[in-house]
Design a protein around this motif. Structure first.
Motif, PDB file in Angstrom:
ATOM      1  N   ASP A  28       0.845  -1.193   0.000  1.00 15.95           N
ATOM      2  CA  ASP A  28       0.000   0.000   0.000  1.00 15.95           C
ATOM      3  C   ASP A  28       0.880   1.243   0.000  1.00 15.95           C
ATOM      4  O   ASP A  28       2.097   1.147   0.097  1.00 15.95           O
ATOM      5  CB  ASP A  28      -0.982   0.000   1.172  1.00 15.95           C
ATOM      6  CG  ASP A  28      -0.290   0.074   2.519  1.00 15.95           C
ATOM      7  OD1 ASP A  28       0.448   1.047   2.761  1.00 15.95           O
ATOM      8  OD2 ASP A  28      -0.504  -0.832   3.343  1.00 15.95           O
ATOM      9  N   LEU A  29       0.257   2.399  -0.107  1.00 12.31           N
ATOM     10  CA  LEU A  29       1.010   3.645  -0.241  1.00 12.31           C
ATOM     11  C   LEU A  29       1.209   4.376   1.080  1.00 12.31           C
ATOM     12  O   LEU A  29       1.704   5.504   1.078  1.00 12.31           O
ATOM     13  CB  LEU A  29       0.302   4.569  -1.241  1.00 12.31           C
ATOM     14  CG  LEU A  29       0.168   4.034  -2.661  1.00 12.31           C
ATOM     15  CD1 LEU A  29      -0.522   5.060  -3.550  1.00 12.31           C
ATOM     16  CD2 LEU A  29       1.506   3.641  -3.241  1.00 12.31           C
ATOM     17  N   ASP A  30       0.855   3.767   2.182  1.00 10.91           N
ATOM     18  CA  ASP A  30       1.017   4.414   3.488  1.00 10.91           C
ATOM     19  C   ASP A  30       2.425   4.213   4.045  1.00 10.91           C
ATOM     20  O   ASP A  30       2.603   3.845   5.203  1.00 10.91           O
ATOM     21  CB  ASP A  30      -0.043   3.912   4.475  1.00 10.91           C
ATOM     22  CG  ASP A  30      -1.428   4.414   4.116  1.00 10.91           C
ATOM     23  OD1 ASP A  30      -1.534   5.557   3.623  1.00 10.91           O
ATOM     24  OD2 ASP A  30      -2.396   3.670   4.305  1.00 10.91           O
ATOM     25  N   VAL A  31       3.414   4.439   3.184  1.00 18.06           N
ATOM     26  CA  VAL A  31       4.819   4.312   3.564  1.00 18.06           C
ATOM     27  C   VAL A  31       5.576   5.548   3.095  1.00 18.06           C
ATOM     28  O   VAL A  31       5.179   6.203   2.134  1.00 18.06           O
ATOM     29  CB  VAL A  31       5.466   3.041   2.953  1.00 18.06           C
ATOM     30  CG1 VAL A  31       4.839   1.778   3.509  1.00 18.06           C
ATOM     31  CG2 VAL A  31       5.376   3.062   1.436  1.00 18.06           C
ATOM     32  N   THR A  32       6.667   5.853   3.780  1.00 19.66           N
ATOM     33  CA  THR A  32       7.517   6.969   3.389  1.00 19.66           C
ATOM     34  C   THR A  32       8.672   6.449   2.530  1.00 19.66           C
ATOM     35  O   THR A  32       8.887   5.236   2.435  1.00 19.66           O
ATOM     36  CB  THR A  32       8.104   7.675   4.627  1.00 19.66           C
ATOM     37  OG1 THR A  32       8.989   6.761   5.298  1.00 19.66           O
ATOM     38  CG2 THR A  32       7.011   8.152   5.580  1.00 19.66           C
ATOM     39  N   PHE A  33       9.412   7.370   1.948  1.00 20.63           N
ATOM     40  CA  PHE A  33      10.598   6.979   1.188  1.00 20.63           C
ATOM     41  C   PHE A  33      11.563   6.206   2.078  1.00 20.63           C
ATOM     42  O   PHE A  33      12.147   5.214   1.660  1.00 20.63           O
ATOM     43  CB  PHE A  33      11.281   8.226   0.599  1.00 20.63           C
ATOM     44  CG  PHE A  33      10.769   8.583  -0.760  1.00 20.63           C
ATOM     45  CD1 PHE A  33      11.572   8.458  -1.868  1.00 20.63           C
ATOM     46  CD2 PHE A  33       9.474   9.039  -0.940  1.00 20.63           C
ATOM     47  CE1 PHE A  33      11.118   8.770  -3.136  1.00 20.63           C
ATOM     48  CE2 PHE A  33       9.005   9.357  -2.198  1.00 20.63           C
ATOM     49  CZ  PHE A  33       9.822   9.220  -3.301  1.00 20.63           C
ATOM     50  N   THR A  34      11.741   6.652   3.300  1.00 21.19           N
ATOM     51  CA  THR A  34      12.637   5.974   4.235  1.00 21.19           C
ATOM     52  C   THR A  34      12.164   4.549   4.506  1.00 21.19           C
ATOM     53  O   THR A  34      12.969   3.613   4.546  1.00 21.19           O
ATOM     54  CB  THR A  34      12.742   6.755   5.553  1.00 21.19           C
ATOM     55  OG1 THR A  34      13.185   8.084   5.260  1.00 21.19           O
ATOM     56  CG2 THR A  34      13.713   6.098   6.514  1.00 21.19           C
ATOM     57  N   SER A  60      10.172  21.048  -2.181  1.00 27.65           N
ATOM     58  CA  SER A  60      11.543  20.820  -2.640  1.00 27.65           C
ATOM     59  C   SER A  60      12.243  19.715  -1.857  1.00 27.65           C
ATOM     60  O   SER A  60      13.113  19.034  -2.375  1.00 27.65           O
ATOM     61  CB  SER A  60      12.356  22.107  -2.585  1.00 27.65           C
ATOM     62  OG  SER A  60      12.380  22.608  -1.275  1.00 27.65           O
ATOM     63  N   GLU A  61      11.878  19.541  -0.607  1.00 31.63           N
ATOM     64  CA  GLU A  61      12.383  18.427   0.198  1.00 31.63           C
ATOM     65  C   GLU A  61      11.181  17.710   0.805  1.00 31.63           C
ATOM     66  O   GLU A  61      10.236  18.349   1.239  1.00 31.63           O
ATOM     67  CB  GLU A  61      13.293  18.930   1.317  1.00 31.63           C
ATOM     68  CG  GLU A  61      14.583  19.523   0.804  1.00 31.63           C
ATOM     69  CD  GLU A  61      15.512  19.939   1.926  1.00 31.63           C
ATOM     70  OE1 GLU A  61      15.376  19.419   3.055  1.00 31.63           O
ATOM     71  OE2 GLU A  61      16.365  20.789   1.672  1.00 31.63           O
ATOM     72  N   ALA A  62      11.254  16.399   0.819  1.00 35.43           N
ATOM     73  CA  ALA A  62      10.137  15.629   1.365  1.00 35.43           C
ATOM     74  C   ALA A  62       9.976  15.925   2.853  1.00 35.43           C
ATOM     75  O   ALA A  62      10.906  15.703   3.618  1.00 35.43           O
ATOM     76  CB  ALA A  62      10.369  14.141   1.146  1.00 35.43           C
ATOM     77  N   PRO A  63       8.812  16.440   3.261  1.00 31.50           N
ATOM     78  CA  PRO A  63       8.587  16.669   4.685  1.00 31.50           C
ATOM     79  C   PRO A  63       8.634  15.352   5.460  1.00 31.50           C
ATOM     80  O   PRO A  63       8.307  14.295   4.911  1.00 31.50           O
ATOM     81  CB  PRO A  63       7.179  17.271   4.736  1.00 31.50           C
ATOM     82  CG  PRO A  63       6.908  17.750   3.354  1.00 31.50           C
ATOM     83  CD  PRO A  63       7.696  16.860   2.441  1.00 31.50           C
ATOM     84  N   GLU A  64       9.043  15.430   6.706  1.00 31.54           N
ATOM     85  CA  GLU A  64       9.080  14.250   7.575  1.00 31.54           C
ATOM     86  C   GLU A  64       7.699  13.600   7.591  1.00 31.54           C
ATOM     87  O   GLU A  64       6.691  14.265   7.772  1.00 31.54           O
ATOM     88  CB  GLU A  64       9.461  14.678   8.996  1.00 31.54           C
ATOM     89  CG  GLU A  64       9.630  13.534   9.966  1.00 31.54           C
ATOM     90  CD  GLU A  64      10.925  12.769   9.766  1.00 31.54           C
ATOM     91  OE1 GLU A  64      10.951  11.586  10.120  1.00 31.54           O
ATOM     92  OE2 GLU A  64      11.895  13.353   9.257  1.00 31.54           O
ATOM     93  N   GLY A  65       7.651  12.318   7.341  1.00 30.69           N
ATOM     94  CA  GLY A  65       6.391  11.591   7.405  1.00 30.69           C
ATOM     95  C   GLY A  65       5.553  11.636   6.135  1.00 30.69           C
ATOM     96  O   GLY A  65       4.462  11.086   6.102  1.00 30.69           O
ATOM     97  N   LEU A  66       6.051  12.281   5.078  1.00 35.25           N
ATOM     98  CA  LEU A  66       5.313  12.332   3.811  1.00 35.25           C
ATOM     99  C   LEU A  66       5.249  10.926   3.229  1.00 35.25           C
ATOM    100  O   LEU A  66       6.280  10.302   2.979  1.00 35.25           O
ATOM    101  CB  LEU A  66       6.007  13.283   2.832  1.00 35.25           C
ATOM    102  CG  LEU A  66       5.303  13.506   1.499  1.00 35.25           C
ATOM    103  CD1 LEU A  66       4.041  14.342   1.702  1.00 35.25           C
ATOM    104  CD2 LEU A  66       6.237  14.193   0.512  1.00 35.25           C
ATOM    105  N   THR A  67       4.044  10.432   3.014  1.00 32.78           N
ATOM    106  CA  THR A  67       3.877   9.081   2.481  1.00 32.78           C
ATOM    107  C   THR A  67       3.649   9.118   0.978  1.00 32.78           C
ATOM    108  O   THR A  67       3.334  10.163   0.403  1.00 32.78           O
ATOM    109  CB  THR A  67       2.683   8.358   3.141  1.00 32.78           C
ATOM    110  OG1 THR A  67       1.470   9.032   2.757  1.00 32.78           O
ATOM    111  CG2 THR A  67       2.813   8.308   4.654  1.00 32.78           C
TER     112      THR A  67
END
Length: 85
Positions: A28-34, A60-67
């Motif tokens: 599913d898409l409820d994951v971050t890049f990390t 410009s930078e992925a915010p913390e927790g952006l899924t």
């Protein structure tokens, strides 16, 4: 014409262009890049793709927790907005 970005297209891009191993493709898409082992370079590649393909700007930078779900919703919500003349 209403065009929406699909989860399959997003994940396909991450596998084909951003270096996500196919076996690590999330269910599913409820994951971050990390969460899926991608770094800021992969995010920049995605950001450029979204800008080029949909003319939608991501931060410009992925915010913390952006899924991935957040990213797809941002793109699709922007695509639903009527163009301002």
């Amino acid at each position: 014409m209403s065009m929406q970005w699909t989860a399959d297209e997003l994940l396909g891009f991450l596998v084909e262009q951003a270096g996500l191993p196919p076996e690590d493709r999330p269910a599913d898409l409820d994951v971050t890049f990390t969460d899926i082992g991608l770094d800021s370079l992969a995010y920049l590649q995605l950001q450029a793709e979204v800008q080029s393909r949909f003319d939608v700007e991501l931060p410009s930078e992925a915010p913390e927790g952006l899924t991935l779900a957040d990213i797809m919703a941002t793109v699709n919500n922007a695509l639903l907005q009527p163009e301002l003349a």
